[in-house]
Design a protein around this motif. Structure first.
Motif, PDB file in Angstrom:
ATOM      1  N   THR A   2       7.214   3.893  -0.622  1.00  0.00           N
ATOM      2  CA  THR A   2       8.533   3.661  -1.226  1.00  0.00           C
ATOM      3  C   THR A   2       8.710   4.296  -2.600  1.00  0.00           C
ATOM      4  N   VAL A   3       7.597   4.588  -3.285  1.00  0.00           N
ATOM      5  CA  VAL A   3       7.669   5.106  -4.650  1.00  0.00           C
ATOM      6  C   VAL A   3       6.799   6.357  -4.777  1.00  0.00           C
ATOM      7  N   MET A  16      10.085   2.331  -9.714  1.00  0.00           N
ATOM      8  CA  MET A  16       9.387   1.241  -9.025  1.00  0.00           C
ATOM      9  C   MET A  16      10.386   0.195  -8.543  1.00  0.00           C
ATOM     10  N   LEU A  17       9.993  -0.516  -7.499  1.00  0.00           N
ATOM     11  CA  LEU A  17      10.833  -1.524  -6.859  1.00  0.00           C
ATOM     12  C   LEU A  17      10.208  -2.899  -7.019  1.00  0.00           C
ATOM     13  N   GLU A  52       4.297  -5.449 -10.085  1.00  0.00           N
ATOM     14  CA  GLU A  52       3.292  -4.798  -9.236  1.00  0.00           C
ATOM     15  C   GLU A  52       2.660  -3.603  -9.954  1.00  0.00           C
ATOM     16  N   GLU A  74      19.126   0.418  -4.602  1.00  0.00           N
ATOM     17  CA  GLU A  74      18.267   1.588  -4.386  1.00  0.00           C
ATOM     18  C   GLU A  74      19.074   2.882  -4.363  1.00  0.00           C
ATOM     19  N   ARG A  93      13.678  -5.524 -10.183  1.00  0.00           N
ATOM     20  CA  ARG A  93      13.656  -4.145 -10.673  1.00  0.00           C
ATOM     21  C   ARG A  93      15.065  -3.538 -10.617  1.00  0.00           C
ATOM     22  N   TYR A 104       6.665  -4.151  -2.636  1.00  0.00           N
ATOM     23  CA  TYR A 104       7.827  -3.280  -2.850  1.00  0.00           C
ATOM     24  C   TYR A 104       7.446  -1.883  -3.348  1.00  0.00           C
ATOM     25  N   SER A 105       6.594  -1.804  -4.364  1.00  0.00           N
ATOM     26  CA  SER A 105       6.219  -0.505  -4.929  1.00  0.00           C
ATOM     27  C   SER A 105       4.945  -0.002  -4.263  1.00  0.00           C
ATOM     28  N   GLY A 125       7.221   1.396 -15.300  1.00  0.00           N
ATOM     29  CA  GLY A 125       7.481   1.687 -13.896  1.00  0.00           C
ATOM     30  C   GLY A 125       8.913   2.044 -13.578  1.00  0.00           C
TER      31      GLY A 125
END
Length: 519
Positions: A412-413, A375-376, A386, A346, A339, A407-408, A370
């Motif tokens: 985190t998001v 999104m990550l 994801e 980040e 991502r 990750y997402s 995303g």
């Protein structure tokens, strides 16, 4: 201030801005530049929106969320594979004329196209024709023996004729795939699969195979009504030493598809340097610009502002030497790369500036689902794909659950529902810069002119020019504030990011700021 009051105040603020600003979105102001310079939104249905609650995204879920694509300002959707397949990613097809049952029915998909077209959204689907699944009926027949009618649908060889290849481990794009010739268990005959053993390559020297592929294309254009295809692994129809055969095939494919739909959209995946990519343009008028993605990241790493602008100018000039009629499909991320926010450490300011760069550069930009909410995701590929976060966890009835995200996550998001109400969110920033592109013709279709003037190393500067509109764009992709001379005649600020400002004949660009000027 409680949450409801905050939302009310923000809504009122948006209403005031909408009523006063000449740059506010209106139906008359927005132009659809697709396919030449419009915005396409890439969706992995499995992770997008789950309408029936089984944990897997589906076609009906996409229909429910088409307004999200419209509101964002995108003009088209590219769907990653939608056909039946034994794999979660579905790049190994078992039936070319059906929808994967997890995603719904063909009637569902036709309904999606109908609703999308009513909203002026075009539909492009992934077409995977370099290979099939090893569970495809053609391959199951092909394995039965050398005399089977489908044997020549694939590339087979006797072991003694390819012994050198079998003795040598050949690493391909997938580091786990050390062989391209695979043993189906006979011990004598091997089949060719460039990517993996469960993806056997089709034999395009066989006219029957080519006609099968053309018939599949006709089906999706005529019977289903899609607007075009994204052609997976377009470089690998024939081996690398048969590049001219590759070019000729795609010329033939284009001609066959244009018999059915003269304005069919074809975008190819040819991942290589520009000298290898460019000859495909006659058959595949749109090609993904992978150099854009990697050069953007490299430019940030080196704080070299003109690196990307010069690379883009060089590529466009080279392509014009092949044909004047091409579409440069620019990307800042997709389903195969980590991502973008991860790639940028980040760093929120870099992330916001990156989309401003993409939307002010020439080309037909693609957005990966995303990205607009930050999104990550990192390799393996499942974690780059994801589920989309529509709302807070307890409220998110459409969120897919087929995979536990690494990750997402909710930690985190920030989900879309909250970002819509936050004027500083990724989502509202994406909407702003996409709208800017859609309402300023020079940003969409203007030529790219690089300034001869020397600027500080971290500054990216270029003009986008049309006969009736000239725009000057500056991005400071470095971590320190810089000051430059204000270009002559460019005095009107139409967009600024992160405090970029003008005073007298000077332009101040804080770290990761951008500004667009017109005359």
């Amino acid at each position: 201030m409680n949450k409801l009051l905050k939302l009310s105040v923000f809504s009122c603020l948006l209403a005031v801005i909408a009523s006063c600003s000449p740059e506010t979105k209106s139906e008359k102001a927005v132009k659809n530049y697709w396919p030449n310079a419009g915005v396409t939104y890439e969706i992995f249905i499995q992770s997008f929106c789950d309408a029936n609650g089984d944990g897997i995204g589906d076609v009906k879920g996409v229909i429910e969320k088409l307004d999200h694509v419209s509101d964002l300002g995108a003009n088209a959707i590219w769907f990653m594979p939608i056909m039946p397949s034994p794999s979660y990613h579905k790049y190994d097809v078992t039936d070319y004329k059906a929808i994967h049952p997890d995603y719904g029915s063909m009637d569902d998909f036709k309904k999606l196209i109908q609703v999308a077209h009513e909203k002026d959204i075009k539909i492009v689907i992934d077409m995977i024709i370099n290979h099939t699944s090893d569970e495809h009926p053609w391959f199951l027949e092909s394995k039965k023996g050398r005399d089977n009618p489908y044997r020549d649908y694939y590339v087979w060889a006797q072991a003694d004729t390819i012994q050198d290849f079998l003795d040598k481990k050949t690493v391909t794009l997938d580091s786990d795939n050390i062989r391209q010739w695979h043993d189906p268990g006979f011990g004598k005959d091997y089949y060719y699969g460039f990517f993996t053993g469960n993806m056997p390559d089709l034999n395009f020297d066989n006219p029957k195979v080519r006609e099968e592929i053309y018939e599949i294309g006709r089906f999706w254009l005529e019977e289903v009504g899609v607007d075009g295809f994204r052609l997976d692994a377009a470089k690998h129809i024939y081996p690398d030493d048969r590049a001219k055969d590759n070019h000729n095939f795609w010329n033939e494919f284009r001609a066959e598809m244009e018999k059915i739909k003269p304005d069919v959209y074809l975008v190819g995946e040819v991942y290589d340097m520009k000298e290898v990519v460019a000859p495909y343009l006659t058959g595949l008028p749109a090609l993904f610009n992978f150099d854009f993605h990697y050069t953007l990241l490299n430019a940030y790493a080196k704080e070299d502002g003109m690196m990307l602008a010069k690379k883009q100018h060089e590529i466009l000039d080279f392509y014009h030497g092949i044909t004047e009629n091409f579409i440069d499909a620019t990307i800042s991320s997709n389903h195969d790369q980590p991502r973008l926010l991860n790639e940028l450490g980040e760093h929120k300011d870099k992330m916001k500036q990156a989309i401003a760069i993409l939307m002010t550069m020439p080309g037909a930009p693609y957005l990966y689902y995303g990205e607009e909410i930050g999104m990550l995701g990192k390799k393996p590929d499942e974690n780059i794909r994801e589920p989309f976060l529509w709302d807070e966890k307890g409220e998110d009835v459409g969120r897919a659950t087929w995979i536990v995200p690494e990750y997402s996550t909710d930690k985190t998001v920030q989900p879309l529902a909250l970002q819509k109400e936050d004027p500083e969110s990724y989502y509202n920033h994406y909407k702003t810069v996409i709208h800017l592109r859609n309402t300023h013709p020079a940003l969409a279709t203007g030529s790219l002119n690089l300034e001869e003037q020397q600027y500080p190393k971290s500054v990216m500067a270029y003009e986008r020019i049309l006969p009736d509109q000239n725009l000057m764009i500056f991005h400071n992709i470095g971590g320190k504030t810089v000051e430059v001379s204000l270009p002559e005649d460019y005095s009107n600020v139409i967009y600024r990011l992160k405090g970029a400002s003008t005073k007298g004949d000077k332009l101040t660009l804080p770290a990761y700021s951008s500004i667009i000027l017109d005359k």
